[in-house]
Design an enzyme around this catalytic site. Structure first.
Site, short mmCIF file in Angstrom:
data_model
loop_
_atom_site.label_atom_id
_atom_site.label_comp_id
_atom_site.label_asym_id
_atom_site.label_seq_id
_atom_site.Cartn_x
_atom_site.Cartn_y
_atom_site.Cartn_z
N HIS A 48 -0.39 69.45 8.25
CA HIS A 48 -0.68 68.53 9.37
C HIS A 48 -0.24 67.10 9.07
CE1 HIS A 48 -2.69 66.31 12.52
NE2 HIS A 48 -3.49 65.73 11.63
N HIS A 72 -3.38 59.92 6.01
CA HIS A 72 -4.33 59.43 7.02
C HIS A 72 -5.67 60.17 7.02
CE1 HIS A 72 -2.72 62.80 9.52
NE2 HIS A 72 -3.88 62.73 10.15
N GLU A 76 -11.18 60.35 4.66
CA GLU A 76 -12.23 61.02 5.44
C GLU A 76 -12.55 62.41 4.89
OE1 GLU A 76 -13.10 62.51 10.02
OE2 GLU A 76 -11.07 62.05 9.38
N ASP A 77 -11.52 63.17 4.53
CA ASP A 77 -11.72 64.60 4.27
C ASP A 77 -11.59 65.02 2.82
OD1 ASP A 77 -12.11 65.02 6.96
OD2 ASP A 77 -10.01 65.48 7.37
N ASP A 139 -0.90 61.75 15.27
CA ASP A 139 -1.92 62.70 14.82
C ASP A 139 -2.44 63.52 16.00
OD1 ASP A 139 -4.18 63.73 13.11
OD2 ASP A 139 -5.36 62.45 14.43
N ASP A 259 11.83 64.93 43.30
CA ASP A 259 12.27 64.52 41.97
C ASP A 259 11.82 65.50 40.90
OD1 ASP A 259 9.68 63.87 42.35
OD2 ASP A 259 9.91 61.72 41.99
#
Length: 707
Positions: A48, A72, A76-77, A139, A259
């Site tokens: 990811h 990123h 946090e993880d 993300d 369109d």
């Protein structure tokens, strides 16, 4: 190593001078931190962050942004820390990773108060470094591309959040391609049947006419080449969600849309833009009213392009956008164009606007606005806005969202002018205040001393700024009456759970809800912006939970119940003493009591074993039975207070009220009241209906939920 090298090769394609060893180190660190973690699909989790970084290489972004993408989720993880990232990759990267982490933890799809507060945090994080939101958008894009691996209810929540927040944010920042993809991925989750029907229609159209895109593309190329204009030409079918939205807006079927196909002409110079436009209009017939010049009047996010719609092959209408390469880079990348590299150098694009300008406007609104719902309304309207440019009599340009009215124009100049507005002239002609303004019009606002904002303006204004100012003025005008009414509603709501509406209790509730004062809280309750039930939920959530479950036996038992059974009045029909009733046995919830004429009983026609014959006990009762009435009343000062007084004079308590429809001349609202029995309710209905400003009053049966 192979994955790191592929990523480095992508970066070197636009920035040969990138720091390959630093990017490789970030790749190794991120992969090590996420070792053993899996995604919902069963893939290693690090796929990811790598995909997010790859998406950002398509925007030709700098090394720090790519490294942030790789890291990123580490703070946090994983066991990684802010200091750990800072020590290895520098403070700038650590701050970016920390900013993305904080955005990830925001619940943007929660209730309005919490959502607005979290939205403030999102914007403040963006104002420090726009690259934070660029990483967050990438993300979200990858998560939406792989959303099928999540459980269905989480898919829907993420899709709603994406459609409401992230897609319009991407569009407002100029990243239109990302907005379109995010919208379509959300559409696939939220309305798969509609999307599939559009895809089937596309397949049918191709079978009937063939793939017309390459044919029309070649026609345009031939016209330009013959005139000696160098340009790239490419075409595409519009995204299914874009088609669906146009069908909804125009109330037209697929076959009548003009369109479905879009084409772009990318020229070398601005002169060639207008030359190409002339060639296109000479070759094909232009569709009236479908021409927009965003080159001479750019959008606020820097977008520049000529838009026109023409009748092409076989009379098919197609949209054509014409712009230069630099304009196209901004149209594709938006604010990311500020960070883009080309051939190893940061590109200086003259058409890329300062990404902090829009953020500065919004953060200024954050500082000046203490009303969460108004702030959220302002931001969402601003993000969704398609711009209209109008002129003051002195020639100053006022930028407004499409659909704006002279009221919005007046407030855009100054709040004082908006509040004192009594009329307007557009291009020298007097027009109603609800007139929708168009690009290029000149607007003159007429003001008068003593004029005050009218409640009907709320239905006329579309900008958050105008609506906030009008709502604030109306609130101040009726504030005293709303505070009095709110105090009474708060008293009744708290007494229902055995508590008192003390100053301390009200101040505590205001503080927990982020409201500045007790008076402001009472004004909100009195004006039906919040309910007495919400007030009690803040102070005594456990008491409300017991009250809602309704597992406690009433003081007087309904006749017909077994010794181990308890009764609960059904919300769908709200039965009252004096009415014929029947019980339906339910698993784990005792017996639900219905009126004998309740529509819900049809669901149990084939289950006679669940039916129980019930009767109300004899004797006089206290006013503790719930009933809901719906009142349609004229929109005049004092009417709401008079209706509440009439209910009180009949010795019935108001436990809650809310407005369900607000029109310029009439309001419709529901009022929850506590009565003794059906006869008592009829007395209340008669008293309210007799008021000259009440058009209609009805007993309202609530929508039922599955039992």
């Amino acid at each position: 190593m192979q994955g790191a090298q592929v990523l480095i090769d992508l970066i070197r394609a636009y920035n040969p001078n990138c720091n390959a060893s630093r990017i490789e180190a970030a790749y190794d660190y991120g992969k090590e931190m996420h070792e053993g973690q899996l995604r919902h699909s069963g893939e290693p989790y690090f796929t990811h962050p790598l995909a997010v970084a790859t998406i950002l290489t398509e925007q030709r972004l700098d090394d720090d942004t790519i490294i942030t993408a790789l890291l990123h989720d580490t703070i946090e993880d994983t066991k990684s820390t802010y200091q750990g990232v800072a020590d290895r990759f520098g403070t700038d990267v650590a701050q970016l990773v920390d900013g993305v982490t904080k955005l990830t933890n925001l619940e943007l799809s929660s209730n309005d108060n919490k959502q607005a507060e979290n939205f403030r945090k999102l914007l403040l994080a963006m104002s420090k470094d726009v690259r934070v939101i660029l990483v967050k958008l990438a993300d979200r894009l990858h998560n939406m591309r792989t959303i099928r691996h999540m459980v269905s209810h989480k898919q829907e929540r993420k899709a709603h959040e994406t459609m409401d927040i992230y897609a319009p944010l991407a569009g407002r920042m100029g990243m239109q391609w990302m907005r379109e993809e995010l919208e379509d991925l959300s559409f696939r989750v939220l309305n798969p049947e509609a999307r599939n029907s559009i895809m089937r229609r596309f397949l049918t159209l191709r079978k009937e006419t063939g793939d017309v895109t390459p044919q029309i593309t070649q026609d345009i190329r031939d016209v330009l080449a013959k005139a000696g204009i160098e340009a790239e030409v490419f075409g595409r079918e519009k995204k299914p969600y874009s088609i669906w939205r146009k069908m909804e807006e125009k109330k037209e079927g697929f076959s009548r849309l003009s369109d479905i196909f879009g084409f772009r002409i990318i020229t070398q110079t601005e002169d060639d833009v207008y030359a190409a436009l002339g060639l296109v209009h000479r070759r094909w017939r232009a569709v009236p009213g479908r021409f927009k010049d965003y080159v001479s009047q750019p959008k606020s996010n820097g977008y520049r392009s000529i838009h026109t719609t023409v009748s092409g092959r076989d009379g098919k209408r197609v949209e054509i956008q014409i712009r230069t390469r630099q304009m196209h880079d901004v149209a594709e990348s938006g604010v990311a164009a500020h960070w883009s590299y080309r051939d190893g150098e940061r590109t200086e694009n003259p058409f890329a606007v300062d990404p902090f300008k829009w953020l500065a406007d919004l953060t200024e609104h954050v500082a000046n606005n203490d009303m969460n719902e108004e702030f959220l309304e302002h931001v969402k309207l601003d993000m969704f806005a398609d711009q209209v440019f109008c002129f003051t009599p002195k020639g100053d340009v006022i930028q407004l969202p499409r659909g704006a009215t002279p009221i919005d124009f007046a407030y855009a100049i100054h709040t004082r002018i908006g509040s004192a507005c009594v009329g307007a002239k557009v291009d020298g002609r007097r027009v109603p205040l609800w007139t929708r303004l168009r690009n290029g019009q000149s607007v003159e606002v007429t003001t008068a001393d003593g004029q005050r904002p009218q409640s009907t303006w709320m239905d006329i204004a579309v900008t958050g700024r105008a609506k906030s100012a009008i709502r604030r003025a109306l609130r101040e005008e009726h504030r005293e009456g709303f505070v009095r009414l709110g105090r009474e509603l708060a008293r009744v709501a708290l007494e229902r759970v055995g508590k008192k509406a003390t100053d301390k209790a009200l101040a505590t509730a205001a503080a927990h809800m982020g409201i500045n004062s007790t008076e402001e809280l009472l004004a909100k309750v009195g004006s039906a912006e919040m309910t007495g039930k919400e007030l009690v939920e803040v102070l005594y959530p456990e008491l409300m939970r017991v009250d809602e479950i309704g597992t406690e036996e009433p003081t007087e038992r309904i006749i017909g119940l077994a010794a181990d059974q308890y009764a609960q009045p059904s919300e769908c029909c709200q039965p009252l003493p004096g009415e014929r009733i029947v019980g339906i046995a339910t698993r784990g919830r005792g017996v639900l009591v219905h009126r004998i004429d309740c529509d819900k009983l049809i669901d149990y026609e084939n289950e006679p074993a669940r039916w129980i014959d019930l009767h109300w006990p004899e004797g006089r009762r206290t006013a503790d039975q719930n009933a809901t009435i719906e009142v349609t009343m004229s929109n005049d000062a004092g009417v709401l207070g008079r209706i509440c007084t009439l209910v009180g004079e009949q010795n019935a308590n108001i436990s809650d009220l809310k407005f369900t429809d607000r029109k310029p001349d009439f309001y419709r609202m529901t009022i929850d009241i506590e009565v003794r029995d059906v006869e008592h309710l009829m007395h209340v209905l008669t008293a309210v209906e007799a008021d000259s400003d009440v058009a209609q009053v009805l007993r309202k049966n609530r929508k039922y939920q599955s039992e």
